[in-house]
Design an enzyme around this catalytic site. Structure first.
Site, mmCIF file in Angstrom:
data_model
loop_
_atom_site.group_PDB
_atom_site.id
_atom_site.type_symbol
_atom_site.label_atom_id
_atom_site.label_comp_id
_atom_site.label_asym_id
_atom_site.label_seq_id
_atom_site.Cartn_x
_atom_site.Cartn_y
_atom_site.Cartn_z
ATOM 1 N N HIS A 28 0.863 -1.188 0.000
ATOM 2 C CA HIS A 28 0.000 0.000 0.000
ATOM 3 C C HIS A 28 0.892 1.227 0.000
ATOM 4 O O HIS A 28 1.291 1.728 1.047
ATOM 5 C CB HIS A 28 -0.914 -0.046 1.236
ATOM 6 N N GLU A 211 -11.084 3.421 6.152
ATOM 7 C CA GLU A 211 -10.005 4.304 6.620
ATOM 8 C C GLU A 211 -10.675 5.381 7.490
ATOM 9 O O GLU A 211 -10.413 5.471 8.680
ATOM 10 C CB GLU A 211 -9.272 4.941 5.432
ATOM 11 N N ASP A 290 1.664 7.097 2.088
ATOM 12 C CA ASP A 290 2.228 8.296 1.432
ATOM 13 C C ASP A 290 3.405 8.776 2.283
ATOM 14 O O ASP A 290 3.296 9.784 3.000
ATOM 15 C CB ASP A 290 1.157 9.387 1.330
#
Ligand code: HPA
Ligand code: ZN
Length: 344
Positions: A28, A211, A290
């Site tokens: 991910h 999420e 990220d």
């Protein structure tokens, strides 16, 4: 015989050594989310773009997010400095070097085609740039890979269908499709048709779910999109029946602990549900999401989680083994990595 792992049980400092040595798959990772401020400024300069920040420090100081949307606004703006094939190559190559340093042996990378096509960038530019770096990474760093375009769920399903058509000439480079961006108000069911089309071609699908969104979105991803993995999925902790289902099905969750804290999806690393999910038998994995925006690559995600939740060497070996099992590697390659983990 006392194993390396047994010794480390009593040595918290040694935990970091174990984490570094474990062969890990990252499942991910948004490649646009690995754009470090230094590279953002360098690319802006190259293309004559003025960023609304004085310097790298001012940009980093802006990485304070109250929720997912506040992050996404910056993340999409930042991606605008990626204009040509070299930019996408450099971005991907920089990530691969960081991954190598963290003991990543296999990576399954997300990218957001619509973020780039909407700016008039031809798919050839970003697909070729990313794929060339992935090939070089495999040859020079030994990191195997898969590539997974994600559709932006805040856009319409028709936009996703049109994007799939635009990507048609490059389909040989893709190993599955995913769904990301603003979750609440954009349930998986919104993309039922396009995901059915993708699955009809024999490609697996994944989706961000749970999420910020409710457990029901995870159920939709399972029952309507027929995903092979759930990205995040942490909100399942609020639904014990769903946790049991995920455990029974051995449905992988690609969890991103630093991301969850940074986006306030959990209140602190100590409050993160990953250990509870693991203890309930769910196939959880640790990933970075990220990393340029959330304060750490995959190794730092393992270290921060281990420290906050007092994970044992056995827990860490299990997390790494889960990442290999949940990957789309061939079984022979999985067995090879799992044997290394077993031997640590
Ligand atoms: N969630 C949803 N969309 C995203 C994320 C995320 O964490 N990162 C990049 N796109
Ligand atoms: Zn994500």
């Amino acid at each position: 015989m006392t194993s390396f792992a047994d010794l480390l049980q009593k040595d918290r400092a040694g935990v970091d050594t174990l984490i570094a040595r474990l062969p890990k798959a990252e499942l991910h990772l948004h490649i646009e989310g690995s754009l470090e401020p230094e590279m953002m400024f360098a690319k802006a300069k190259k293309h004559g773009i003025t960023l609304p920040y004085a310097d790298v420090e001012a940009l980093r100081a802006a990485y304070n997010f109250g929720n997912l949307q506040e992050f996404l606004d910056l993340y999409y703006a930042g991606a605008d400095v990626l204009r040509d094939q070299d930019d996408f190559y450099d971005l991907t190559w920089a990530y691969l070097q960081r991954a190598k340093a963290d003991g990543v042996v296999h990576t399954e990378i997300f990218f957001d085609p619509q973020t780039h096509t909407a700016r008039g960038i031809d798919p050839e530019v970003f697909v070729e740039g990313i794929v060339q770096a992935l090939h070089d990474g495999e040859a020079e760093l030994g990191i195997t890979w898969r590539l997974i375009p994600n559709f932006l769920r805040h856009l319409t399903e028709q936009d996703a269908i049109d994007t799939l058509a635009e990507l048609e000439p490059y389909m040989d480079n893709f190993h599955g499709f995913g769904l990301d961006s603003s979750e609440v108000g954009h349930p998986p069911s919104k993309f039922a048709r396009v995901f059915a089309e993708i699955r009809s071609r024999g490609l697996p699908v994944v989706a961000h779910a749970g999420e910020e969104g409710p457990p029901e979105y995870i159920v939709e991803a399972l029952d309507i999109l027929h995903v092979a993995r759930i990205d995040h999925g942490i909100r399942s902790i609020n639904d014990p029946a769903l946790v049991s289902r995920l455990a029974r099905a051995q449905m992988p969750l690609t969890v991103c602990p630093l991301s969850n804290v940074k986006l306030c999806a959990v209140s602190s690393m100590q409050a993160h549900p990953i250990k509870k999910l693991m203890d309930a038998g769910v196939l959880v994995t640790i990933n970075s999401d990220d990393p340029a925006y959330f304060g750490g690559y995959v190794g730092e995600n393992y270290r921060a989680t281990a420290k906050a939740l007092d994970l044992t060497a056995e827990d860490l070996k299990k997390l790494a083994a889960n990442s290999i099992r949940a990957s789309w590697l061939h079984e022979v390659q999985k067995a090879r990595h799992l044997a290394v983990i077993d031997g640590l």
